[in-house]
Enzyme design. Structure first.
Site, PDB file in Angstrom:
ATOM      1  N   ARG A  57       0.837  -1.204   0.000  1.00 34.19           N
ATOM      2  CA  ARG A  57       0.000   0.000   0.000  1.00 34.19           C
ATOM      3  C   ARG A  57       0.865   1.244   0.000  1.00 34.19           C
ATOM      4  O   ARG A  57       2.028   1.206   0.439  1.00 34.19           O
ATOM      5  CB  ARG A  57      -0.942  -0.001   1.206  1.00 34.19           C
ATOM      6  CG  ARG A  57      -0.273   0.033   2.580  1.00 34.19           C
ATOM      7  CD  ARG A  57       0.068   1.401   3.079  1.00 34.19           C
ATOM      8  NE  ARG A  57       0.272   1.432   4.530  1.00 34.19           N
ATOM      9  CZ  ARG A  57       1.018   2.324   5.142  1.00 34.19           C
ATOM     10  NH1 ARG A  57       1.673   3.227   4.448  1.00 34.19           N
ATOM     11  NH2 ARG A  57       1.142   2.311   6.451  1.00 34.19           N
ATOM     12  N   GLU A  93      -6.996   7.474   7.642  1.00 35.27           N
ATOM     13  CA  GLU A  93      -5.878   8.213   8.247  1.00 35.27           C
ATOM     14  C   GLU A  93      -5.325   9.250   7.258  1.00 35.27           C
ATOM     15  O   GLU A  93      -5.017  10.377   7.629  1.00 35.27           O
ATOM     16  CB  GLU A  93      -4.790   7.228   8.658  1.00 35.27           C
ATOM     17  CG  GLU A  93      -3.545   7.921   9.166  1.00 35.27           C
ATOM     18  CD  GLU A  93      -2.543   6.964   9.789  1.00 35.27           C
ATOM     19  OE1 GLU A  93      -2.960   5.935  10.355  1.00 35.27           O
ATOM     20  OE2 GLU A  93      -1.343   7.268   9.729  1.00 35.27           O
ATOM     21  N   ARG A 104      -5.420   5.979   0.526  1.00 36.27           N
ATOM     22  CA  ARG A 104      -4.523   4.835   0.657  1.00 36.27           C
ATOM     23  C   ARG A 104      -4.789   3.978  -0.568  1.00 36.27           C
ATOM     24  O   ARG A 104      -5.954   3.607  -0.826  1.00 36.27           O
ATOM     25  CB  ARG A 104      -4.825   4.042   1.930  1.00 36.27           C
ATOM     26  CG  ARG A 104      -4.320   4.702   3.213  1.00 36.27           C
ATOM     27  CD  ARG A 104      -2.802   4.691   3.296  1.00 36.27           C
ATOM     28  NE  ARG A 104      -2.314   5.355   4.490  1.00 36.27           N
ATOM     29  CZ  ARG A 104      -2.109   4.748   5.650  1.00 36.27           C
ATOM     30  NH1 ARG A 104      -2.372   3.454   5.789  1.00 36.27           N
ATOM     31  NH2 ARG A 104      -1.646   5.424   6.678  1.00 36.27           N
ATOM     32  N   CYS A 122       0.873  10.919   9.343  1.00 43.95           N
ATOM     33  CA  CYS A 122       1.771  10.359  10.359  1.00 43.95           C
ATOM     34  C   CYS A 122       3.205  10.369   9.835  1.00 43.95           C
ATOM     35  O   CYS A 122       3.441   9.983   8.683  1.00 43.95           O
ATOM     36  CB  CYS A 122       1.343   8.930  10.682  1.00 43.95           C
ATOM     37  SG  CYS A 122       2.361   8.118  11.927  1.00 43.95           S
ATOM     38  N   THR A 158       5.500   8.393  10.283  1.00 42.44           N
ATOM     39  CA  THR A 158       6.015   7.061   9.937  1.00 42.44           C
ATOM     40  C   THR A 158       5.747   6.722   8.473  1.00 42.44           C
ATOM     41  O   THR A 158       6.328   5.780   7.941  1.00 42.44           O
ATOM     42  CB  THR A 158       5.354   5.953  10.788  1.00 42.44           C
ATOM     43  OG1 THR A 158       3.952   5.933  10.497  1.00 42.44           O
ATOM     44  CG2 THR A 158       5.570   6.166  12.264  1.00 42.44           C
ATOM     45  N   ARG A 187       4.148   0.553   2.425  1.00 43.64           N
ATOM     46  CA  ARG A 187       4.250  -0.564   3.370  1.00 43.64           C
ATOM     47  C   ARG A 187       3.915  -1.826   2.587  1.00 43.64           C
ATOM     48  O   ARG A 187       2.781  -2.007   2.129  1.00 43.64           O
ATOM     49  CB  ARG A 187       3.293  -0.400   4.553  1.00 43.64           C
ATOM     50  CG  ARG A 187       3.546  -1.474   5.643  1.00 43.64           C
ATOM     51  CD  ARG A 187       2.783  -1.187   6.918  1.00 43.64           C
ATOM     52  NE  ARG A 187       1.464  -1.770   6.971  1.00 43.64           N
ATOM     53  CZ  ARG A 187       1.172  -3.013   7.362  1.00 43.64           C
ATOM     54  NH1 ARG A 187       2.147  -3.822   7.747  1.00 43.64           N
ATOM     55  NH2 ARG A 187      -0.075  -3.444   7.382  1.00 43.64           N
ATOM     56  N   ARG A 208       3.448  -7.215  12.944  1.00 39.30           N
ATOM     57  CA  ARG A 208       2.128  -6.813  13.454  1.00 39.30           C
ATOM     58  C   ARG A 208       1.245  -8.052  13.608  1.00 39.30           C
ATOM     59  O   ARG A 208       1.584  -9.128  13.119  1.00 39.30           O
ATOM     60  CB  ARG A 208       1.433  -5.849  12.478  1.00 39.30           C
ATOM     61  CG  ARG A 208       2.172  -4.542  12.270  1.00 39.30           C
ATOM     62  CD  ARG A 208       1.394  -3.606  11.350  1.00 39.30           C
ATOM     63  NE  ARG A 208       2.085  -2.326  11.213  1.00 39.30           N
ATOM     64  CZ  ARG A 208       1.581  -1.266  10.608  1.00 39.30           C
ATOM     65  NH1 ARG A 208       0.375  -1.328  10.088  1.00 39.30           N
ATOM     66  NH2 ARG A 208       2.259  -0.139  10.522  1.00 39.30           N
ATOM     67  N   GLU A 257      -2.068  -3.273  12.677  1.00 41.04           N
ATOM     68  CA  GLU A 257      -1.398  -2.552  13.748  1.00 41.04           C
ATOM     69  C   GLU A 257      -2.172  -2.641  15.066  1.00 41.04           C
ATOM     70  O   GLU A 257      -3.411  -2.589  15.056  1.00 41.04           O
ATOM     71  CB  GLU A 257      -1.363  -1.088  13.305  1.00 41.04           C
ATOM     72  CG  GLU A 257      -0.394  -0.269  14.057  1.00 41.04           C
ATOM     73  CD  GLU A 257      -0.313   1.105  13.429  1.00 41.04           C
ATOM     74  OE1 GLU A 257      -1.309   1.581  12.855  1.00 41.04           O
ATOM     75  OE2 GLU A 257       0.762   1.700  13.519  1.00 41.04           O
TER      76      GLU A 257
HETATM   77  N1  LIG Z   1      -0.245  -9.100   3.639  1.00 42.74           N
HETATM   78  C1  LIG Z   1      -1.502  -8.887   4.006  1.00 42.74           C
HETATM   79  N2  LIG Z   1      -2.486  -9.725   3.627  1.00 42.74           N
HETATM   80  C2  LIG Z   1      -3.771  -9.511   3.959  1.00 42.74           C
HETATM   81  N3  LIG Z   1      -4.176  -8.487   4.703  1.00 42.74           N
HETATM   82  C3  LIG Z   1      -3.236  -7.636   5.124  1.00 42.74           C
HETATM   83  C4  LIG Z   1      -1.859  -7.787   4.807  1.00 42.74           C
HETATM   84  N4  LIG Z   1      -1.179  -6.765   5.380  1.00 42.74           N
HETATM   85  C5  LIG Z   1      -2.077  -6.024   6.023  1.00 42.74           C
HETATM   86  N5  LIG Z   1      -3.322  -6.526   5.889  1.00 42.74           N
HETATM   87  C6  LIG Z   1      -4.573  -6.009   6.435  1.00 42.74           C
HETATM   88  O1  LIG Z   1      -4.727  -4.647   6.113  1.00 42.74           O
HETATM   89  C7  LIG Z   1      -5.549  -4.028   7.082  1.00 42.74           C
HETATM   90  C8  LIG Z   1      -4.917  -2.742   7.553  1.00 42.74           C
HETATM   91  O2  LIG Z   1      -3.793  -3.000   8.344  1.00 42.74           O
HETATM   92  P1  LIG Z   1      -2.973  -1.877   9.093  1.00 42.74           P
HETATM   93  O3  LIG Z   1      -3.913  -0.823   9.547  1.00 42.74           O
HETATM   94  O4  LIG Z   1      -2.072  -2.511  10.071  1.00 42.74           O
HETATM   95  O5  LIG Z   1      -2.008  -1.324   7.993  1.00 42.74           O
HETATM   96  P2  LIG Z   1      -2.056  -0.204   6.884  1.00 42.74           P
HETATM   97  O6  LIG Z   1      -3.342  -0.243   6.132  1.00 42.74           O
HETATM   98  O7  LIG Z   1      -0.826  -0.422   6.109  1.00 42.74           O
HETATM   99  O8  LIG Z   1      -2.042   1.186   7.612  1.00 42.74           O
HETATM  100  P3  LIG Z   1      -1.310   1.757   8.906  1.00 42.74           P
HETATM  101  O9  LIG Z   1       0.108   1.354   8.812  1.00 42.74           O
HETATM  102  O10 LIG Z   1      -1.532   3.209   8.782  1.00 42.74           O
HETATM  103  O11 LIG Z   1      -2.018   1.161  10.077  1.00 42.74           O
HETATM  104  C9  LIG Z   1      -5.741  -5.052   8.195  1.00 42.74           C
HETATM  105  O12 LIG Z   1      -6.969  -5.704   8.040  1.00 42.74           O
HETATM  106  C10 LIG Z   1      -4.626  -6.032   7.935  1.00 42.74           C
HETATM  107  O13 LIG Z   1      -4.895  -7.321   8.404  1.00 42.74           O
HETATM  108  N1  LIG Z   2      -0.964   4.013  11.285  1.00 45.31           N
HETATM  109  C1  LIG Z   2       0.083   4.640  11.740  1.00 45.31           C
HETATM  110  N2  LIG Z   2       0.318   5.873  11.412  1.00 45.31           N
HETATM  111  N3  LIG Z   2       0.912   3.955  12.543  1.00 45.31           N
HETATM  112  C2  LIG Z   2       2.013   4.495  13.245  1.00 45.31           C
HETATM  113  C3  LIG Z   2       1.705   5.074  14.590  1.00 45.31           C
HETATM  114  C4  LIG Z   2       0.369   4.768  15.205  1.00 45.31           C
HETATM  115  C5  LIG Z   2       0.141   5.338  16.596  1.00 45.31           C
HETATM  116  N4  LIG Z   2       0.049   6.756  16.574  1.00 45.31           N
HETATM  117  C6  LIG Z   2       1.265   4.919  17.521  1.00 45.31           C
HETATM  118  O1  LIG Z   2       2.076   5.731  17.825  1.00 45.31           O
HETATM  119  O2  LIG Z   2       1.325   3.773  17.917  1.00 45.31           O
END
Ligand SMILES: Nc1ncnc2c1ncn2[C@@H]1O[C@H](COP(=O)(O)OP(=O)(O)OP(=O)(O)O)[C@@H](O)[C@H]1O
Ligand SMILES: NC(=[NH2+])NCCC[C@H](N)C(=O)O
Length: 385
Positions: free
Chosen positions: A155, A254, A258, A300, A302, A309, A338, A343
């Site tokens: 993503r 967020e 995305r 954020c 990060t 990611r 994670r 997360e």
């Molecule tokens: N490799 C993967 N396969 C299937 N689902 C995934 C995978 N990686 C992440 N997910 C799913 O994506 C959704 C979002 O996860 P998460 O919020 O941790 O990460 P993000 O979308 O990258 O954003 P952030 O890092 O801001 O939290 C969750 O349901 C998680 O299980």
């Molecule tokens: N989805 C994100 N931006 N993750 C990184 C930090 C999330 C949260 N603010 C923490 O400090 O744990």
């Protein structure tokens, strides 16, 4: 007194008063009000007295706090807007968000060391490299036999030019952004062709099913809520996906956007290729916020830079028998572990989400390659145990 003097004195006096009034008003607008200062002091004391392990606590020294507590961005954002999530949630890993892009500059004394710590030494004098997706053909399948990798996802985040981040958005802006995103995405074709589903009006069952299947963001994230990022929810929030749910776009969770590519199994090449095609296309239709030093701008710190990611859902039963050991080995390859639902969640059925941790100071390709190489090593270790 001659006539000229008689007229000039009141004009000068009056002009001076107007100027003084204007300067006082400007100062008042630029000054942080007493209530906010009180909340800031209370927040600082709470954090200092806590055993929080956040980067916020690590870098918000009294000196930095005093230097920043009276500052404001032109959106009116204060230090409190940046730190309130980490103050409220002492279990934060990071604890800070930028309410608007200018906050990265105005509150740089705090953001810079946190960015450096999180993104493996990206210094305040460093410049994030230009976007480079690299040669997508050089990535392969992480687990052709399907023994370890359940699914793969890459993503990235994007902010729309001309709009601040969540805490500063008006309800009207949320609606306007959702309309822009929905209409832009309706122009996608081929494999990316799909439908935009607003959160407003979506049934709770559909929403929960999408969350359980890992396609949709969760609701009520306390870290985002405390950062003032969930105002007017669900207005302006939504999800776009193609028929197979292998390409998805989150709107106004967020970040403004995305962009997500995911599928079952370990074929990172296919997943990455789809994301690159989609971003290249969408970028032509929506202008995104980018900064010369920080790369693509996100809420954020990060997520700055590449915003990429790349993760796998993976089962490594032997290595994960000792969670601390798994974390230790993963961090050796700059990976983050994670839980299954993302997360701040725990692993279910031995499924971990493992991804590249840093997103700045390297190219998009290198960020994905970091995950690819690291996971290949973890699989090698698992096989050897
Ligand atoms: N490799 C993967 N396969 C299937 N689902 C995934 C995978 N990686 C992440 N997910 C799913 O994506 C959704 C979002 O996860 P998460 O919020 O941790 O990460 P993000 O979308 O990258 O954003 P952030 O890092 O801001 O939290 C969750 O349901 C998680 O299980
Ligand atoms: N989805 C994100 N931006 N993750 C990184 C930090 C999330 C949260 N603010 C923490 O400090 O744990």
């Amino acid at each position: 007194m001659n006539y000229k003097l008689k007229v000039t004195i009141p004009v000068v006096v009056c002009g001076g008063a107007v100027l003084a009034y204007y300067l006082i008003r400007r100062k008042a607008a630029a000054m942080v009000d007493a209530t906010t200062l009180e909340k800031l002091e209370a927040g600082f004391s709470k954090l200092a007295a806590s055993d929080s392990k956040s980067l916020l606590k690590k870098y918000l020294t009294r000196e930095v706090f005093d230097a920043l507590k009276n500052k404001k961005t032109s959106f009116g954002s204060t230090l409190l807007d940046c730190i309130q999530s980490g103050v409220e949630n002492l279990d934060s890993g990071v604890g800070i968000y930028a309410p608007d892009a200018e906050a990265y500059v105005v509150f740089a004394d705090l953001f810079d060391p946190i960015i450096e710590d999180y993104h493996n030494g990206f210094k305040k004098t460093d410049k994030h490299p230009p976007k480079n997706w690299g040669d997508v053909e050089t990535l392969g399948n992480l687990d052709p036999a399907g023994e370890f990798v359940v699914s793969t996802r890459v993503r990235c985040g994007r902010s729309m030019e001309g709009y601040p981040f969540n805490p500063c958005l008006t309800e009207a802006q949320y609606k306007e952004m959702e309309d822009k995103v929905a209409s832009t995405l309706s122009g996608l074709e081929g494999e990316l062709k799909g439908t935009f589903y607003p959160l407003t009006g979506m049934s709770k069952e559909t929403q929960q099913q999408l969350i359980d299947d890992h396609f949709l963001f969760k609701e009520g994230d306390r870290f985002l809520q405390a950062a003032n990022a969930c105002r007017f929810w669900p207005t302006g929030r939504g999800i776009y996906h193609n028929e197979n749910k292998t390409f998805l776009v989150w709107c106004n969770e967020e970040d403004h956007l995305r962009l997500i590519s995911m599928q079952m199994g370990g074929d990172l090449k296919q997943v990455y290729k789809r994301l690159v095609t989609a971003v290249n296309d969408i970028e032509k239709r929506i202008p995104f916020s980018h900064n010369d030093r920080l790369g693509f701008l996100t809420f954020c710190p990060t997520n700055l830079g590449t915003t990429v990611r790349a993760s796998v859902h993976i089962k490594l039963p032997k290595l994960a028998a000792d969670k601390a050991k798994l974390e230790e080995v993963a961090s050796k390859y700059h990976l983050q572990v994670r839980g299954t639902r993302g997360e701040h969640t725990e692993a279910e059925g031995g499924v971990y989400d493992i991804s590249n941790k840093r997103r700045m100071g390297l190219t998009e390709y290198e960020a994905v390659k970091e995950m690819y190489d690291g996971i290949a090593e973890l699989i090698k270790i698992e096989k050897s145990l």
